[in-house]
Design an enzyme around this catalytic site. Sequence first.
Site, short mmCIF file in Angstrom:
data_model
loop_
_atom_site.label_atom_id
_atom_site.label_comp_id
_atom_site.label_asym_id
_atom_site.label_seq_id
_atom_site.Cartn_x
_atom_site.Cartn_y
_atom_site.Cartn_z
N VAL A 1 0.85 -1.19 0.00
CA VAL A 1 0.00 0.00 0.00
C VAL A 1 0.89 1.25 0.00
O VAL A 1 2.09 1.17 0.23
CB VAL A 1 -0.96 0.02 1.21
CG1 VAL A 1 -1.83 -1.21 1.21
CG2 VAL A 1 -0.18 0.13 2.51
N ASP A 2 0.28 2.39 -0.28
CA ASP A 2 1.02 3.64 -0.32
C ASP A 2 0.51 4.58 0.78
O ASP A 2 -0.26 4.18 1.65
CB ASP A 2 0.91 4.27 -1.71
CG ASP A 2 -0.53 4.54 -2.12
OD1 ASP A 2 -1.39 4.78 -1.24
OD2 ASP A 2 -0.82 4.52 -3.33
N ALA A 3 0.96 5.83 0.72
CA ALA A 3 0.62 6.78 1.77
C ALA A 3 -0.86 7.14 1.79
O ALA A 3 -1.35 7.75 2.75
CB ALA A 3 1.47 8.05 1.65
N ALA A 4 -1.60 6.76 0.73
CA ALA A 4 -3.05 6.96 0.73
C ALA A 4 -3.77 5.76 1.35
O ALA A 4 -4.99 5.77 1.47
CB ALA A 4 -3.55 7.21 -0.69
N GLY A 5 -3.03 4.73 1.72
CA GLY A 5 -3.62 3.57 2.39
C GLY A 5 -4.21 2.53 1.45
O GLY A 5 -4.81 1.55 1.90
#
Lengths: 146, 146, 146, 146
Positions: free
Chosen positions: C21-25
Amino acid sequence: VSASATAAPFVHRHRVRFDEVDAAGIVYFARFFTWCHDAMEAMLAPLDGGYTALVTARRLGLPAVHVEADYRAPLRFGDEVLVEASVERLGKSSVALRFDLVRSPGREPVAVLKHVVSLVDLGVLRARPLPDDVRAVFERHLRAGG
Amino acid sequence: VSASATAAPFVHRHRVRFDEVDAAGIVYFARFFTWCHDAMEAMLAPLDGGYTALVTARRLGLPAVHVEADYRAPLRFGDEVLVEASVERLGKSSVALRFDLVRSPGREPVAVLKHVVSLVDLGVLRARPLPDDVRAVFERHLRAGG
Amino acid sequence: VSASATAAPFVHRHRVRFDEVDAAGIVYFARFFTWCHDAMEAMLAPLDGGYTALVTARRLGLPAVHVEADYRAPLRFGDEVLVEASVERLGKSSVALRFDLVRSPGREPVAVLKHVVSLVDLGVLRARPLPDDVRAVFERHLRAGG
Amino acid sequence: VSASATAAPFVHRHRVRFDEVDAAGIVYFARFFTWCHDAMEAMLAPLDGGYTALVTARRLGLPAVHVEADYRAPLRFGDEVLVEASVERLGKSSVALRFDLVRSPGREPVAVLKHVVSLVDLGVLRARPLPDDVRAVFERHLRAGG
Protein backbone atom coordinates in the site's frame (compact mmCIF):
# COMPACT_ATOMS: atom_id res chain seq x y z
CA VAL A 1 8.83 -32.63 27.95
CA SER A 2 7.74 -29.01 27.90
CA ALA A 3 5.67 -27.46 25.15
CA SER A 4 8.57 -25.31 24.00
CA ALA A 5 10.85 -28.28 23.56
CA THR A 6 8.51 -29.65 20.91
CA ALA A 7 7.64 -26.35 19.24
CA ALA A 8 7.95 -26.56 15.48
CA PRO A 9 9.10 -23.67 13.30
CA PHE A 10 6.53 -22.10 11.03
CA VAL A 11 7.54 -22.76 7.42
CA HIS A 12 6.89 -20.22 4.66
CA ARG A 13 7.85 -21.06 1.08
CA HIS A 14 9.02 -18.49 -1.46
CA ARG A 15 10.09 -18.72 -5.09
CA VAL A 16 12.40 -15.93 -6.22
CA ARG A 17 10.51 -13.61 -8.55
CA PHE A 18 11.76 -12.09 -11.80
CA ASP A 19 12.12 -8.63 -10.23
CA GLU A 20 13.83 -9.67 -6.98
CA VAL A 21 17.35 -9.87 -8.36
CA ASP A 22 19.74 -6.94 -8.73
CA ALA A 23 22.32 -5.83 -11.27
CA ALA A 24 24.69 -8.52 -9.97
CA GLY A 25 22.15 -11.18 -10.98
CA ILE A 26 21.46 -12.38 -7.44
CA VAL A 27 18.65 -11.61 -5.03
CA TYR A 28 18.95 -8.06 -3.67
CA PHE A 29 19.91 -8.32 -0.01
CA ALA A 30 17.00 -6.25 1.32
CA ARG A 31 14.36 -8.58 -0.19
CA PHE A 32 15.12 -11.26 2.40
CA PHE A 33 13.61 -9.03 5.08
CA THR A 34 10.35 -8.79 3.14
CA TRP A 35 10.10 -12.58 2.88
CA CYS A 36 10.60 -12.85 6.64
CA HIS A 37 7.91 -10.25 7.26
CA ASP A 38 5.65 -12.26 4.95
CA ALA A 39 6.46 -15.34 7.05
CA MET A 40 5.52 -13.49 10.24
CA GLU A 41 2.24 -12.37 8.65
CA ALA A 42 1.51 -15.96 7.61
CA MET A 43 2.44 -17.25 11.07
CA LEU A 44 -0.17 -14.91 12.55
CA ALA A 45 -2.97 -16.25 10.34
CA PRO A 46 -4.55 -18.10 13.32
CA LEU A 47 -5.51 -14.70 14.79
CA ASP A 48 -9.13 -13.77 14.14
CA GLY A 49 -8.82 -11.94 10.81
CA GLY A 50 -5.07 -12.60 10.73
CA TYR A 51 -2.40 -9.91 10.93
CA THR A 52 -4.63 -7.76 8.70
CA ALA A 53 -7.36 -7.39 11.32
CA LEU A 54 -4.78 -6.78 14.04
CA VAL A 55 -3.52 -3.79 12.04
CA THR A 56 -6.67 -2.46 10.43
CA ALA A 57 -9.37 -3.25 13.00
CA ARG A 58 -7.51 -3.28 16.31
CA ARG A 59 -4.91 -0.69 15.20
CA LEU A 60 -2.06 -2.71 16.68
CA GLY A 61 1.14 -3.52 14.87
CA LEU A 62 4.53 -5.15 15.23
CA PRO A 63 7.14 -2.73 13.89
CA ALA A 64 10.78 -3.75 13.92
CA VAL A 65 13.03 -2.45 16.67
CA HIS A 66 16.14 -4.32 15.52
CA VAL A 67 16.79 -6.61 12.58
CA GLU A 68 19.84 -8.38 11.27
CA ALA A 69 20.81 -10.79 8.53
CA ASP A 70 23.72 -13.11 7.86
CA TYR A 71 24.01 -14.15 4.24
CA ARG A 72 25.49 -17.58 3.49
CA ALA A 73 24.68 -18.34 -0.16
CA PRO A 74 23.29 -16.29 -3.04
CA LEU A 75 19.89 -16.95 -4.60
CA ARG A 76 18.93 -16.49 -8.24
CA PHE A 77 15.70 -16.04 -10.19
CA GLY A 78 13.45 -19.07 -9.79
CA ASP A 79 15.23 -20.54 -6.79
CA GLU A 80 12.95 -21.85 -4.08
CA VAL A 81 13.61 -21.11 -0.44
CA LEU A 82 12.02 -22.20 2.82
CA VAL A 83 11.74 -19.55 5.52
CA GLU A 84 11.64 -21.42 8.84
CA ALA A 85 10.36 -18.99 11.45
CA SER A 86 10.62 -19.52 15.17
CA VAL A 87 10.45 -17.41 18.31
CA GLU A 88 13.70 -17.03 20.24
CA ARG A 89 12.38 -14.86 23.05
CA LEU A 90 8.97 -13.64 24.07
CA GLY A 91 8.93 -10.54 26.26
CA LYS A 92 6.13 -8.44 27.69
CA SER A 93 5.65 -6.48 24.49
CA SER A 94 8.56 -7.59 22.32
CA VAL A 95 9.22 -10.73 20.32
CA ALA A 96 12.55 -11.95 18.97
CA LEU A 97 11.94 -13.90 15.79
CA ARG A 98 14.51 -16.03 14.03
CA PHE A 99 14.26 -17.03 10.39
CA ASP A 100 16.40 -19.81 8.96
CA LEU A 101 16.36 -19.66 5.19
CA VAL A 102 17.30 -22.87 3.40
CA ARG A 103 17.20 -23.78 -0.25
CA SER A 104 14.52 -26.23 -1.40
CA PRO A 105 15.18 -28.97 -2.16
CA GLY A 106 18.45 -29.81 -0.44
CA ARG A 107 18.34 -27.50 2.59
CA GLU A 108 21.52 -25.60 1.73
CA PRO A 109 21.75 -22.76 4.30
CA VAL A 110 21.02 -19.46 2.55
CA ALA A 111 20.67 -16.90 5.33
CA VAL A 112 19.72 -16.40 8.97
CA LEU A 113 17.67 -13.34 9.86
CA LYS A 114 16.50 -12.01 13.20
CA HIS A 115 13.71 -9.52 13.75
CA VAL A 116 13.00 -8.03 17.14
CA VAL A 117 9.54 -6.52 16.93
CA SER A 118 7.49 -4.68 19.49
CA LEU A 119 3.74 -4.62 19.80
CA VAL A 120 2.56 -1.02 19.51
CA ASP A 121 -0.64 0.96 19.46
CA LEU A 122 -0.46 2.31 15.90
CA GLY A 123 -2.33 5.47 16.85
CA VAL A 124 0.44 6.67 19.15
CA LEU A 125 3.25 4.25 18.16
CA ARG A 126 3.85 3.27 21.79
CA ALA A 127 4.59 -0.20 23.13
CA ARG A 128 1.74 -2.18 24.65
CA PRO A 129 1.72 -5.63 26.30
CA LEU A 130 1.19 -8.44 23.80
CA PRO A 131 -2.52 -9.35 23.74
CA ASP A 132 -3.18 -12.93 24.86
CA ASP A 133 -4.18 -14.19 21.41
CA VAL A 134 -1.04 -12.77 19.80
CA ARG A 135 1.14 -14.20 22.57
CA ALA A 136 -0.52 -17.60 22.14
CA VAL A 137 0.34 -17.77 18.44
CA PHE A 138 3.98 -16.87 19.06
CA GLU A 139 4.19 -19.41 21.90
CA ARG A 140 3.40 -22.21 19.45
CA HIS A 141 6.72 -21.52 17.76
CA LEU A 142 8.82 -20.70 20.83
CA ARG A 143 12.19 -22.45 20.81
CA ALA A 144 13.32 -24.38 23.87
CA GLY A 145 14.63 -21.94 26.47
CA GLY A 146 13.06 -18.93 24.71
CA VAL B 1 46.43 14.60 13.00
CA SER B 2 45.89 11.43 10.97
CA ALA B 3 43.72 11.24 7.91
CA SER B 4 41.21 9.02 9.65
CA ALA B 5 40.77 11.45 12.51
CA THR B 6 39.51 14.06 10.09
CA ALA B 7 37.51 11.74 7.84
CA ALA B 8 34.03 13.09 7.19
CA PRO B 9 31.00 10.90 6.69
CA PHE B 10 29.51 10.79 3.22
CA VAL B 11 26.04 12.35 3.37
CA HIS B 12 23.20 11.08 1.18
CA ARG B 13 19.82 12.82 1.33
CA HIS B 14 16.50 11.00 0.86
CA ARG B 15 12.89 12.17 0.90
CA VAL B 16 10.39 9.44 1.76
CA ARG B 17 8.42 8.52 -1.36
CA PHE B 18 4.68 7.90 -1.61
CA ASP B 19 5.16 4.15 -2.00
CA GLU B 20 7.72 3.61 0.78
CA VAL B 21 5.25 3.44 3.65
CA ASP B 22 3.36 0.33 4.73
CA ALA B 23 -0.13 -0.44 5.99
CA ALA B 24 0.83 1.03 9.39
CA GLY B 25 1.44 4.39 7.68
CA ILE B 26 5.18 4.49 8.44
CA VAL B 27 8.19 3.64 6.31
CA TYR B 28 8.49 -0.11 5.78
CA PHE B 29 11.51 -1.32 7.75
CA ALA B 30 13.27 -2.95 4.80
CA ARG B 31 13.40 0.29 2.77
CA PHE B 32 16.08 1.70 5.05
CA PHE B 33 18.54 -0.87 3.69
CA THR B 34 17.91 0.32 0.14
CA TRP B 35 18.66 3.94 1.08
CA CYS B 36 21.93 2.82 2.66
CA HIS B 37 22.86 0.86 -0.45
CA ASP B 38 22.06 3.98 -2.48
CA ALA B 39 24.37 5.93 -0.15
CA MET B 40 27.17 3.40 -0.74
CA GLU B 41 26.64 3.67 -4.50
CA ALA B 42 26.81 7.47 -4.27
CA MET B 43 29.89 7.29 -2.04
CA LEU B 44 31.64 5.26 -4.77
CA ALA B 45 30.95 7.88 -7.47
CA PRO B 46 34.65 8.95 -7.47
CA LEU B 47 35.54 5.57 -9.03
CA ASP B 48 36.06 5.79 -12.78
CA GLY B 49 32.51 5.12 -14.02
CA GLY B 50 31.23 4.87 -10.45
CA TYR B 51 29.82 1.72 -8.87
CA THR B 52 28.13 1.02 -12.19
CA ALA B 53 31.38 0.46 -14.07
CA LEU B 54 32.76 -1.60 -11.18
CA VAL B 55 29.80 -3.97 -11.58
CA THR B 56 29.16 -3.94 -15.31
CA ALA B 57 32.66 -3.42 -16.78
CA ARG B 58 34.99 -4.92 -14.17
CA ARG B 59 32.45 -7.51 -12.98
CA LEU B 60 33.22 -6.84 -9.33
CA GLY B 61 30.61 -6.23 -6.67
CA LEU B 62 30.10 -5.64 -2.97
CA PRO B 63 27.38 -8.03 -1.79
CA ALA B 64 26.33 -7.95 1.85
CA VAL B 65 27.69 -10.57 4.21
CA HIS B 66 25.97 -9.20 7.32
CA VAL B 67 23.61 -6.28 7.84
CA GLU B 68 21.74 -4.93 10.82
CA ALA B 69 19.47 -2.06 11.73
CA ASP B 70 18.36 -0.39 14.93
CA TYR B 71 15.23 1.68 14.56
CA ARG B 72 14.80 4.74 16.79
CA ALA B 73 11.98 6.82 15.31
CA PRO B 74 9.40 6.19 12.59
CA LEU B 75 9.38 8.09 9.29
CA ARG B 76 6.33 9.11 7.28
CA PHE B 77 5.63 10.09 3.67
CA GLY B 78 7.51 13.26 2.75
CA ASP B 79 9.93 13.19 5.67
CA GLU B 80 13.50 14.04 4.78
CA VAL B 81 16.37 12.01 6.14
CA LEU B 82 20.15 12.30 5.96
CA VAL B 83 22.07 9.05 5.59
CA GLU B 84 25.54 9.71 7.01
CA ALA B 85 27.79 6.93 5.79
CA SER B 86 31.18 6.12 7.23
CA VAL B 87 33.59 3.19 7.25
CA GLU B 88 34.07 1.46 10.58
CA ARG B 89 36.58 -1.15 9.45
CA LEU B 90 38.47 -1.80 6.25
CA GLY B 91 39.72 -5.36 5.82
CA LYS B 92 41.55 -7.10 3.00
CA SER B 93 38.36 -7.75 1.04
CA SER B 94 35.63 -6.69 3.42
CA VAL B 95 34.30 -3.30 4.48
CA ALA B 96 32.16 -2.51 7.53
CA LEU B 97 29.96 0.47 6.74
CA ARG B 98 27.93 2.39 9.28
CA PHE B 99 24.96 4.56 8.38
CA ASP B 100 23.56 7.09 10.84
CA LEU B 101 20.12 8.20 9.72
CA VAL B 102 18.92 11.51 11.12
CA ARG B 103 15.87 13.56 10.31
CA SER B 104 16.38 16.82 8.39
CA PRO B 105 16.07 19.42 9.70
CA GLY B 106 16.63 18.84 13.40
CA ARG B 107 18.91 15.77 13.37
CA GLU B 108 16.52 13.57 15.36
CA PRO B 109 18.10 10.09 15.35
CA VAL B 110 16.02 7.79 13.12
CA ALA B 111 18.06 4.62 12.73
CA VAL B 112 21.56 3.19 12.71
CA LEU B 113 22.39 0.57 10.09
CA LYS B 114 25.53 -1.47 9.52
CA HIS B 115 26.45 -3.28 6.34
CA VAL B 116 29.43 -5.59 6.15
CA VAL B 117 30.13 -6.10 2.46
CA SER B 118 32.77 -8.17 0.71
CA LEU B 119 34.38 -7.45 -2.61
CA VAL B 120 33.70 -10.39 -4.93
CA ASP B 121 34.35 -11.42 -8.48
CA LEU B 122 30.75 -11.55 -9.75
CA GLY B 123 31.57 -14.33 -12.20
CA VAL B 124 32.36 -16.82 -9.46
CA LEU B 125 31.02 -14.92 -6.40
CA ARG B 126 34.30 -15.36 -4.53
CA ALA B 127 36.06 -12.79 -2.36
CA ARG B 128 38.93 -10.81 -3.87
CA PRO B 129 41.22 -8.19 -2.30
CA LEU B 130 39.81 -4.68 -2.55
CA PRO B 131 41.31 -2.96 -5.62
CA ASP B 132 43.37 0.10 -4.74
CA ASP B 133 40.92 2.62 -6.18
CA VAL B 134 38.01 1.12 -4.25
CA ARG B 135 40.05 1.02 -1.04
CA ALA B 136 41.06 4.66 -1.55
CA VAL B 137 37.44 5.82 -1.75
CA PHE B 138 36.48 3.94 1.42
CA GLU B 139 39.57 5.31 3.25
CA ARG B 140 38.28 8.85 2.76
CA HIS B 141 35.40 8.01 5.07
CA LEU B 142 37.22 5.76 7.54
CA ARG B 143 36.41 6.60 11.14
CA ALA B 144 39.22 7.12 13.63
CA GLY B 145 40.52 3.73 14.75
CA GLY B 146 38.75 1.93 11.89
CA VAL C 1 -16.37 -26.07 -31.01
CA SER C 2 -12.85 -24.76 -31.51
CA ALA C 3 -10.15 -24.99 -28.90
CA SER C 4 -10.13 -21.25 -28.39
CA ALA C 5 -13.84 -21.15 -27.66
CA THR C 6 -13.29 -23.35 -24.63
CA ALA C 7 -10.03 -21.79 -23.46
CA ALA C 8 -10.06 -21.03 -19.76
CA PRO C 9 -8.22 -18.12 -18.21
CA PHE C 10 -5.27 -18.90 -16.02
CA VAL C 11 -6.08 -17.87 -12.45
CA HIS C 12 -3.41 -16.50 -10.13
CA ARG C 13 -4.32 -15.60 -6.55
CA HIS C 14 -2.70 -12.77 -4.60
CA ARG C 15 -3.21 -11.42 -1.09
CA VAL C 16 -2.20 -7.79 -0.64
CA ARG C 17 0.99 -7.59 1.40
CA PHE C 18 1.76 -5.18 4.22
CA ASP C 19 4.21 -3.21 2.09
CA GLU C 20 2.11 -2.96 -1.08
CA VAL C 21 0.00 0.00 0.00
CA ASP C 22 1.02 3.64 -0.32
CA ALA C 23 0.62 6.78 1.77
CA ALA C 24 -3.05 6.96 0.73
CA GLY C 25 -3.62 3.57 2.39
CA ILE C 26 -4.51 1.75 -0.82
CA VAL C 27 -2.45 -0.51 -3.07
CA TYR C 28 0.12 1.51 -5.04
CA PHE C 29 -0.96 1.53 -8.68
CA ALA C 30 2.29 0.12 -10.07
CA ARG C 31 2.06 -3.06 -7.97
CA PHE C 32 -0.75 -4.40 -10.13
CA PHE C 33 1.69 -4.82 -13.01
CA THR C 34 3.95 -6.98 -10.85
CA TRP C 35 1.06 -9.29 -9.94
CA CYS C 36 0.22 -9.67 -13.64
CA HIS C 37 3.83 -10.47 -14.45
CA ASP C 38 3.73 -13.04 -11.65
CA ALA C 39 0.58 -14.48 -13.26
CA MET C 40 2.35 -14.74 -16.62
CA GLU C 41 5.31 -16.49 -14.95
CA ALA C 42 2.93 -18.93 -13.27
CA MET C 43 1.03 -19.49 -16.53
CA LEU C 44 4.32 -20.52 -18.15
CA ALA C 45 5.05 -23.17 -15.51
CA PRO C 46 4.22 -26.00 -17.98
CA LEU C 47 7.40 -25.10 -19.92
CA ASP C 48 10.30 -27.39 -19.12
CA GLY C 49 11.88 -25.54 -16.19
CA GLY C 50 9.19 -22.87 -16.33
CA TYR C 51 9.80 -19.23 -17.21
CA THR C 52 13.02 -19.46 -15.20
CA ALA C 53 14.69 -21.90 -17.59
CA LEU C 54 13.44 -19.92 -20.59
CA VAL C 55 15.28 -16.88 -19.23
CA THR C 56 18.35 -18.40 -17.60
CA ALA C 57 19.05 -21.47 -19.76
CA ARG C 58 17.65 -20.53 -23.18
CA ARG C 59 18.33 -16.79 -22.73
CA LEU C 60 14.91 -15.87 -24.11
CA GLY C 61 12.54 -13.43 -22.46
CA LEU C 62 9.21 -11.67 -22.84
CA PRO C 63 9.79 -7.98 -22.16
CA ALA C 64 6.84 -5.61 -22.32
CA VAL C 65 6.34 -3.52 -25.44
CA HIS C 66 3.12 -1.87 -24.27
CA VAL C 67 1.15 -2.15 -21.04
CA GLU C 68 -1.95 -0.47 -19.73
CA ALA C 69 -4.23 -0.57 -16.72
CA ASP C 70 -7.74 0.58 -15.92
CA TYR C 71 -8.43 0.84 -12.22
CA ARG C 72 -11.99 0.23 -11.02
CA ALA C 73 -11.82 -0.25 -7.25
CA PRO C 74 -9.10 0.27 -4.65
CA LEU C 75 -7.52 -2.58 -2.71
CA ARG C 76 -6.28 -2.49 0.86
CA PHE C 77 -3.86 -4.52 2.98
CA GLY C 78 -5.04 -8.11 3.31
CA ASP C 79 -7.52 -8.01 0.44
CA GLU C 80 -7.48 -11.04 -1.80
CA VAL C 81 -7.59 -10.72 -5.55
CA LEU C 82 -7.83 -13.16 -8.43
CA VAL C 83 -5.76 -12.34 -11.51
CA GLU C 84 -7.49 -14.04 -14.43
CA ALA C 85 -5.03 -14.13 -17.30
CA SER C 86 -5.93 -14.84 -20.89
CA VAL C 87 -4.40 -14.32 -24.32
CA GLU C 88 -6.15 -11.82 -26.57
CA ARG C 89 -3.87 -12.13 -29.56
CA LEU C 90 -0.99 -14.38 -30.48
CA GLY C 91 1.35 -13.02 -33.14
CA LYS C 92 4.56 -14.34 -34.66
CA SER C 93 6.70 -13.08 -31.81
CA SER C 94 4.29 -10.99 -29.76
CA VAL C 95 1.55 -11.90 -27.30
CA ALA C 96 -1.26 -9.66 -26.07
CA LEU C 97 -2.21 -10.72 -22.56
CA ARG C 98 -5.27 -9.54 -20.70
CA PHE C 99 -5.62 -9.69 -16.93
CA ASP C 100 -8.99 -9.30 -15.25
CA LEU C 101 -8.52 -8.61 -11.56
CA VAL C 102 -11.49 -9.38 -9.34
CA ARG C 103 -11.85 -9.35 -5.59
CA SER C 104 -12.16 -12.70 -3.82
CA PRO C 105 -14.70 -13.57 -2.67
CA GLY C 106 -17.42 -11.69 -4.50
CA ARG C 107 -15.79 -11.00 -7.86
CA GLU C 108 -16.01 -7.21 -7.61
CA PRO C 109 -14.09 -5.86 -10.63
CA VAL C 110 -10.83 -4.30 -9.42
CA ALA C 111 -8.80 -3.60 -12.54
CA VAL C 112 -8.15 -4.69 -16.11
CA LEU C 113 -4.58 -4.77 -17.32
CA LYS C 114 -3.11 -5.53 -20.72
CA HIS C 115 0.48 -6.48 -21.44
CA VAL C 116 1.81 -6.78 -24.97
CA VAL C 117 5.05 -8.69 -24.70
CA SER C 118 7.52 -9.73 -27.36
CA LEU C 119 9.73 -12.77 -27.34
CA VAL C 120 13.35 -11.66 -27.56
CA ASP C 121 16.81 -13.12 -27.57
CA LEU C 122 18.11 -11.61 -24.30
CA GLY C 123 21.67 -11.51 -25.63
CA VAL C 124 20.82 -8.97 -28.32
CA LEU C 125 17.32 -7.90 -27.20
CA ARG C 126 15.86 -8.58 -30.64
CA ALA C 127 12.50 -10.16 -31.44
CA ARG C 128 12.44 -13.85 -32.34
CA PRO C 129 9.51 -16.09 -33.38
CA LEU C 130 7.77 -17.68 -30.42
CA PRO C 131 9.20 -21.17 -29.87
CA ASP C 132 6.60 -23.92 -30.31
CA ASP C 133 6.47 -24.85 -26.63
CA VAL C 134 5.92 -21.25 -25.56
CA ARG C 135 3.25 -20.74 -28.22
CA ALA C 136 1.51 -23.94 -27.09
CA VAL C 137 1.19 -22.73 -23.51
CA PHE C 138 -0.25 -19.38 -24.58
CA GLU C 139 -2.69 -21.13 -26.96
CA ARG C 140 -4.26 -22.92 -24.00
CA HIS C 141 -5.50 -19.57 -22.74
CA LEU C 142 -6.33 -17.93 -26.09
CA ARG C 143 -9.70 -16.21 -26.06
CA ALA C 144 -12.20 -16.91 -28.84
CA GLY C 145 -11.21 -14.91 -31.92
CA GLY C 146 -7.73 -14.17 -30.53
CA VAL D 1 0.74 33.47 -27.92
CA SER D 2 -1.20 31.81 -25.11
CA ALA D 3 0.33 30.58 -21.89
CA SER D 4 -0.21 26.96 -22.85
CA ALA D 5 1.70 27.38 -26.10
CA THR D 6 4.82 28.24 -24.16
CA ALA D 7 4.35 25.78 -21.30
CA ALA D 8 7.50 23.82 -20.57
CA PRO D 9 7.54 20.22 -19.43
CA PHE D 10 8.62 19.52 -15.89
CA VAL D 11 11.89 17.58 -15.98
CA HIS D 12 12.71 14.93 -13.38
CA ARG D 13 16.06 13.16 -13.53
CA HIS D 14 16.58 9.52 -12.46
CA ARG D 15 19.63 7.26 -12.39
CA VAL D 16 18.80 3.54 -12.56
CA ARG D 17 19.47 1.98 -9.18
CA PHE D 18 21.17 -1.35 -8.50
CA ASP D 19 17.89 -3.01 -7.52
CA GLU D 20 15.72 -1.72 -10.38
CA VAL D 21 16.77 -4.30 -12.95
CA ASP D 22 15.26 -7.76 -13.35
CA ALA D 23 16.56 -11.22 -14.15
CA ALA D 24 16.90 -10.19 -17.81
CA GLY D 25 19.39 -7.52 -16.75
CA ILE D 26 17.25 -4.56 -17.84
CA VAL D 27 15.00 -2.25 -15.86
CA TYR D 28 11.83 -4.04 -14.75
CA PHE D 29 8.92 -2.60 -16.74
CA ALA D 30 6.81 -1.62 -13.72
CA ARG D 31 9.53 0.65 -12.28
CA PHE D 32 8.93 3.25 -14.99
CA PHE D 33 5.54 4.01 -13.43
CA THR D 34 7.17 4.77 -10.09
CA TRP D 35 9.58 7.26 -11.69
CA CYS D 36 6.64 9.00 -13.35
CA HIS D 37 4.79 9.16 -10.03
CA ASP D 38 7.96 10.63 -8.51
CA ALA D 39 7.98 13.21 -11.32
CA MET D 40 4.37 14.13 -10.56
CA GLU D 41 5.21 14.49 -6.85
CA ALA D 42 8.16 16.73 -7.73
CA MET D 43 6.03 18.75 -10.16
CA LEU D 44 3.62 19.46 -7.30
CA ALA D 45 6.37 20.84 -5.02
CA PRO D 46 5.07 24.45 -5.53
CA LEU D 47 1.96 23.51 -3.49
CA ASP D 48 2.16 24.69 0.10
CA GLY D 49 3.80 21.65 1.74
CA GLY D 50 4.03 19.89 -1.62
CA TYR D 51 2.17 16.72 -2.52
CA THR D 52 2.88 15.49 1.02
CA ALA D 53 0.68 18.12 2.67
CA LEU D 54 -2.04 17.58 0.07
CA VAL D 55 -2.19 13.92 1.10
CA THR D 56 -1.47 14.06 4.81
CA ALA D 57 -2.97 17.41 5.87
CA ARG D 58 -5.76 18.01 3.36
CA ARG D 59 -6.47 14.29 2.84
CA LEU D 60 -6.69 14.68 -0.92
CA GLY D 61 -4.92 12.48 -3.42
CA LEU D 62 -4.45 11.77 -7.10
CA PRO D 63 -4.90 8.03 -7.62
CA ALA D 64 -4.54 6.61 -11.11
CA VAL D 65 -7.66 5.84 -13.11
CA HIS D 66 -5.83 4.71 -16.24
CA VAL D 67 -2.14 4.35 -17.04
CA GLU D 68 -0.22 3.10 -20.03
CA ALA D 69 3.33 2.73 -21.20
CA ASP D 70 5.06 2.23 -24.54
CA TYR D 71 8.58 0.94 -24.23
CA ARG D 72 11.09 1.94 -26.92
CA ALA D 73 14.56 1.08 -25.56
CA PRO D 74 15.79 -0.89 -22.56
CA LEU D 75 17.64 0.72 -19.65
CA ARG D 76 20.39 -0.83 -17.58
CA PHE D 77 21.91 -0.24 -14.14
CA GLY D 78 23.47 3.22 -13.92
CA ASP D 79 21.74 4.65 -17.00
CA GLU D 80 20.43 8.15 -16.58
CA VAL D 81 17.00 9.11 -17.81
CA LEU D 82 15.06 12.35 -18.03
CA VAL D 83 11.35 12.13 -17.27
CA GLU D 84 9.73 15.06 -19.09
CA ALA D 85 6.29 15.52 -17.61
CA SER D 86 3.53 17.58 -19.18
CA VAL D 87 -0.24 17.86 -18.91
CA GLU D 88 -2.22 16.73 -21.94
CA ARG D 89 -5.67 17.47 -20.62
CA LEU D 90 -7.02 19.15 -17.53
CA GLY D 91 -10.59 18.25 -16.60
CA LYS D 92 -12.82 19.20 -13.70
CA SER D 93 -11.33 16.60 -11.40
CA SER D 94 -9.06 14.58 -13.68
CA VAL D 95 -5.66 15.24 -15.16
CA ALA D 96 -4.04 13.44 -18.11
CA LEU D 97 -0.28 13.47 -17.64
CA ARG D 98 2.23 12.49 -20.29
CA PHE D 99 5.79 11.47 -19.51
CA ASP D 100 8.44 11.35 -22.23
CA LEU D 101 11.43 9.38 -21.01
CA VAL D 102 14.69 10.03 -22.83
CA ARG D 103 18.18 8.88 -22.14
CA SER D 104 20.67 11.44 -20.81
CA PRO D 105 22.86 12.45 -22.51
CA GLY D 106 21.75 11.95 -26.11
CA ARG D 107 17.96 12.06 -25.76
CA GLU D 108 17.38 8.56 -27.15
CA PRO D 109 13.64 7.87 -26.68
CA VAL D 110 13.20 5.28 -23.93
CA ALA D 111 9.47 5.19 -23.19
CA VAL D 112 6.28 7.22 -23.23
CA LEU D 113 3.89 6.86 -20.30
CA LYS D 114 0.49 8.34 -19.67
CA HIS D 115 -1.24 8.60 -16.31
CA VAL D 116 -4.83 9.72 -16.00
CA VAL D 117 -5.33 10.63 -12.35
CA SER D 118 -8.37 11.89 -10.53
CA LEU D 119 -8.44 14.16 -7.52
CA VAL D 120 -10.22 12.36 -4.69
CA ASP D 121 -11.14 12.88 -1.08
CA LEU D 122 -9.02 10.12 0.49
CA GLY D 123 -11.52 9.63 3.30
CA VAL D 124 -14.24 8.40 0.96
CA LEU D 125 -12.19 7.88 -2.24
CA ARG D 126 -14.63 9.97 -4.29
CA ALA D 127 -13.76 12.47 -7.02
CA ARG D 128 -13.71 16.17 -6.11
CA PRO D 129 -13.06 19.23 -8.30
CA LEU D 130 -9.37 20.11 -8.52
CA PRO D 131 -8.59 22.80 -5.91
CA ASP D 132 -7.39 26.06 -7.48
CA ASP D 133 -3.81 25.74 -6.27
CA VAL D 134 -3.48 22.21 -7.64
CA ARG D 135 -5.03 23.26 -10.96
CA ALA D 136 -2.63 26.21 -11.17
CA VAL D 137 0.44 23.97 -10.86
CA PHE D 138 -0.79 21.62 -13.57
CA GLU D 139 -1.65 24.59 -15.86
CA ARG D 140 2.01 25.61 -15.86
CA HIS D 141 2.80 22.41 -17.72
CA LEU D 142 -0.28 22.21 -19.94
CA ARG D 143 0.55 21.43 -23.56
CA ALA D 144 -0.87 23.58 -26.33
CA GLY D 145 -4.47 22.52 -26.97
CA GLY D 146 -4.67 20.58 -23.68
